[in-house]
Design a protein around this motif. Structure first.
Motif, PDB file in Angstrom:
ATOM      1  N   ILE A   3      16.982  40.835  63.635  1.00  0.00           N
ATOM      2  CA  ILE A   3      17.412  42.080  62.981  1.00  0.00           C
ATOM      3  C   ILE A   3      16.886  43.292  63.741  1.00  0.00           C
ATOM      4  O   ILE A   3      17.619  44.253  64.011  1.00  0.00           O
ATOM      5  CB  ILE A   3      16.923  42.103  61.521  1.00  0.00           C
ATOM      6  CG1 ILE A   3      17.669  41.055  60.700  1.00  0.00           C
ATOM      7  CG2 ILE A   3      17.089  43.490  60.910  1.00  0.00           C
ATOM      8  CD1 ILE A   3      17.126  40.868  59.296  1.00  0.00           C
ATOM      9  N   PHE A   4      15.611  43.247  64.094  1.00  0.00           N
ATOM     10  CA  PHE A   4      14.989  44.391  64.761  1.00  0.00           C
ATOM     11  C   PHE A   4      15.687  44.718  66.077  1.00  0.00           C
ATOM     12  O   PHE A   4      15.963  45.886  66.370  1.00  0.00           O
ATOM     13  CB  PHE A   4      13.505  44.100  64.998  1.00  0.00           C
ATOM     14  CG  PHE A   4      12.785  45.186  65.741  1.00  0.00           C
ATOM     15  CD1 PHE A   4      12.411  46.348  65.090  1.00  0.00           C
ATOM     16  CD2 PHE A   4      12.497  45.060  67.088  1.00  0.00           C
ATOM     17  CE1 PHE A   4      11.751  47.362  65.772  1.00  0.00           C
ATOM     18  CE2 PHE A   4      11.843  46.069  67.784  1.00  0.00           C
ATOM     19  CZ  PHE A   4      11.467  47.219  67.122  1.00  0.00           C
ATOM     20  N   HIS A   5      15.993  43.714  66.867  1.00  0.00           N
ATOM     21  CA  HIS A   5      16.612  43.972  68.163  1.00  0.00           C
ATOM     22  C   HIS A   5      18.091  44.323  68.028  1.00  0.00           C
ATOM     23  O   HIS A   5      18.643  44.988  68.906  1.00  0.00           O
ATOM     24  CB  HIS A   5      16.404  42.780  69.091  1.00  0.00           C
ATOM     25  CG  HIS A   5      14.966  42.594  69.477  1.00  0.00           C
ATOM     26  ND1 HIS A   5      14.269  43.522  70.213  1.00  0.00           N
ATOM     27  CD2 HIS A   5      14.080  41.600  69.202  1.00  0.00           C
ATOM     28  CE1 HIS A   5      13.026  43.108  70.382  1.00  0.00           C
ATOM     29  NE2 HIS A   5      12.887  41.944  69.772  1.00  0.00           N
ATOM     30  N   THR A   6      18.712  43.904  66.947  1.00  0.00           N
ATOM     31  CA  THR A   6      20.096  44.323  66.678  1.00  0.00           C
ATOM     32  C   THR A   6      20.144  45.794  66.294  1.00  0.00           C
ATOM     33  O   THR A   6      20.999  46.549  66.758  1.00  0.00           O
ATOM     34  CB  THR A   6      20.700  43.470  65.545  1.00  0.00           C
ATOM     35  OG1 THR A   6      20.740  42.107  65.957  1.00  0.00           O
ATOM     36  CG2 THR A   6      22.119  43.941  65.209  1.00  0.00           C
ATOM     37  N   ILE A   7      19.203  46.192  65.457  1.00  0.00           N
ATOM     38  CA  ILE A   7      19.188  47.574  64.958  1.00  0.00           C
ATOM     39  C   ILE A   7      18.553  48.533  65.953  1.00  0.00           C
ATOM     40  O   ILE A   7      18.996  49.667  66.107  1.00  0.00           O
ATOM     41  CB  ILE A   7      18.419  47.631  63.622  1.00  0.00           C
ATOM     42  CG1 ILE A   7      19.182  46.891  62.528  1.00  0.00           C
ATOM     43  CG2 ILE A   7      18.156  49.064  63.188  1.00  0.00           C
ATOM     44  CD1 ILE A   7      18.437  46.837  61.223  1.00  0.00           C
TER      45      ILE A   7
END
Length: 562
Positions: free
Chosen positions: A170-174
């Motif tokens: 999630i963090f790297h997507t956002i």
């Protein structure tokens, strides 16, 4: 305009005494997304509980493609329920998203807000009324440990849980510009409901760290104060009074804000005070998030420019700090609102105990140590080579979008090689491990035979800080210190003393320098002189039989060319 819809929460319906169950939280956001096109909810990845993680996003434009959003807008990510007993953020964020969607809060034009409504799903499902011993509400709540009983706010680097790996996805997507993790504090008693724990600004570094410390943090403090919500830095003391002074908490990469800082995200933990009424704690968390959104909305371009610059500053680095210490030459002084505390005799133990008197509030100047300096650094290599057999390391490099190549053929490469020289190990279990600390290495330049498929990890990449923090064994949260490489610490082949005695004698006869060193060690170390096995072992480790894999760190450094 949307029709008026009454999305009352269990928190509101109970007059601020209750927090919803996990399923109630998710159902609330599902219904909110059905009513408001500005709200999107999606499931991403797995958790140890068997349930997926949810990501909820508010964007007035109705665009939820983060690669497109990031071109024009800032992204603020809110994490809740990492410790589900600390449920303040869960309730506050439900109200926050509802009020943004319904137009009860100013509509941000340049900022998108995303949240993980409940990060520790397993802990939230393990609901009880007693585990938060010192906390003033709510009536019932989740448990700190997750489905495998891990504390997820110690798992961001070692990533033992599915939760942590999904968070990374999630963090790297956002790629959030700002990150807020909502908590409730333990420790001293004082007048504040709200405390903040920003990522340590020297560790974040550069102009980005300076902005965090001299602009964002003071603006949040003053904005809250204007709304009668005083806030203090997280009170990092236990069993003594805060007015004696305290230091900033150092958020190493095992913690959420320490992890997000590795990619230059401006991070903070909100720590509401456990003894304040639950309703007030939730309201304070809500107000803080609204104030932070206003700051981000105002400073969008500045924040994005600072992060862009921070993403390339490593090209000028020669050294990287792997350990930090308090800078005793710099302090911050501020007026602290506390309660008088005295030491009295305990009626339980008969010994001294701390007792706060809430009828005696005060405001006193305190010394806050919030400057840190590197206490140990390493010279940054051009790349690392990781032997291909270390599969968990490779897996986490992939999860964290670290760029790497594999060797296409067997190759002899000149590298800097580490031997583990010394380390200490915790005597008690800690989050599924017995971590090492005070690790030190010796190094030498060697030509090593590497094989096809070994992993080549360049340092010139956006994830450089993650690479350095995990692959340098002396770093506090390195993979070595988290026991990833413990098999190298055990010697696999040994010797039978009665057989090796004869060879040891030949070694001493044929090598005068070895004999001189051996005799000097016996003369200088009485314990060694009295231990026949230690003497044979010392000689064995200098023989051709001693295995090169023992204490050999299987990650090698390719040094930069001058």
């Amino acid at each position: 305009m949307h029709k008026s819809v009454d999305f009352q929460t269990p928190f509101e319906n109970s007059n601020g005494n209750e927090t919803p169950t996990y399923l109630q939280v998710i159902d609330f956001y599902i219904q909110l997304a059905k009513e408001f096109p500005e709200i999107n909810i999606q499931t991403i990845g797995e958790t140890d509980s068997g349930y997926p993680l949810n990501l909820v996003t508010y964007n007035p434009d109705g665009n939820f493609n983060f690669s497109k959003i990031a071109e024009e807008k800032a992204i603020m990510l809110i994490n809740n329920g990492i410790h589900p007993g600390e449920s303040d953020g869960i309730d506050a964020t439900m109200l926050f998203f509802r009020d943004l969607a319904a137009g009860k809060l100013p509509t941000p034009k340049k900022t998108v807000v995303a949240t993980i409504p409940v990060y520790n799903v397993g802990g939230a499902l393990n609901r009880n009324k007693a585990s938060r011993t010192n906390q003033n509400g709510p009536v019932s709540y989740g448990f700190r440990g997750n489905a495998q009983n891990y504390d997820l706010n110690r798992d961001f680097i070692k990533a033992d849980t599915k939760n942590a790996r999904t968070f990374s996805e999630i963090f790297h997507t956002i790629d959030p510009d700002v990150f807020i993790d909502n908590h409730v504090s333990n420790g001293a008693d004082y007048q504040y409901t709200l405390t903040h724990l920003f990522t340590q600004h020297n560790k974040l570094g550069g102009r980005l760290g300076e902005y965090l410390n001299t602009e964002m943090m003071p603006e949040l403090e003053s904005g809250l104060s204007e709304n009668n919500w005083d806030i203090t830095p997280y009170v990092n003391v236990f069993n003594r009074v805060p007015e004696s002074g305290f230091s900033q908490f150092m958020d190493h990469p095992r913690y959420s804000t320490g992890y997000t800082a590795l990619w230059n995200t401006l991070g903070m933990m909100v720590e509401t005070h456990m003894l304040k009424p639950y309703k007030k704690r939730v309201e304070g968390t809500y107000t803080l998030m609204a104030k932070m959104l206003g700051i981000v909305e105002k400073d969008v371009q500045k924040i994005k420019n600072l992060r862009k610059h921070a993403g390339t500053r490593h090209v000028d680095w020669t050294y990287y700090p792997v350990k930090w210490a308090i800078d005793t030459t710099q302090t911050t002084k501020f007026n602290f609102k506390g309660f008088e505390g005295t030491m009295i005799t305990s009626e339980v133990t008969g010994m001294s105990r701390l007792k706060y008197d809430r009828s005696k509030p005060f405001e006193k100047e305190v010394v806050y140590q919030n400057y840190f300096i590197p206490s140990d650094s390493i010279k940054i290599p051009e790349a690392y080579i990781v032997k291909k057999g270390w599969h968990k390391v490779l897996e986490l490099l992939k999860v964290n979008e670290i760029q790497f190549n594999t060797l296409e053929k067997d190759s002899v490469i000149a590298v800097e090689s580490y031997k583990i020289d010394s380390y200490e190990t915790m005597s008690n279990a800690y989050e599924g491990h017995y971590p090492h600390y005070n690790t030190s290495v010796t190094s030498k330049i060697q030509e090593i035979n590497f094989t096809k498929g070994d992993i080549l990890v360049p340092t010139d990449q956006p994830g450089i800080r993650y690479v350095l923090e995990t692959l340098e064994p002396e770093a506090v949260d390195s993979f070595f210190n988290w026991n990833y490489f413990d098999t190298i610490l055990q010697q696999k082949e040994g010797f039978s003393p009665y057989v090796f005695e004869d060879e040891a004698l030949e070694m001493l006869r044929n090598d005068p320098q070895l004999k001189e060193a051996f005799e000097a060690k016996k003369t200088g170390e009485e314990d060694f002189a009295q231990n026949w096995y230690a003497q044979l072992d010392w000689l064995f480790k200098r023989s051709e039989h001693y295995e090169t894999a023992h204490l050999q760190y299987p990650v090698y450094r390719i040094l930069k060319q001058k």
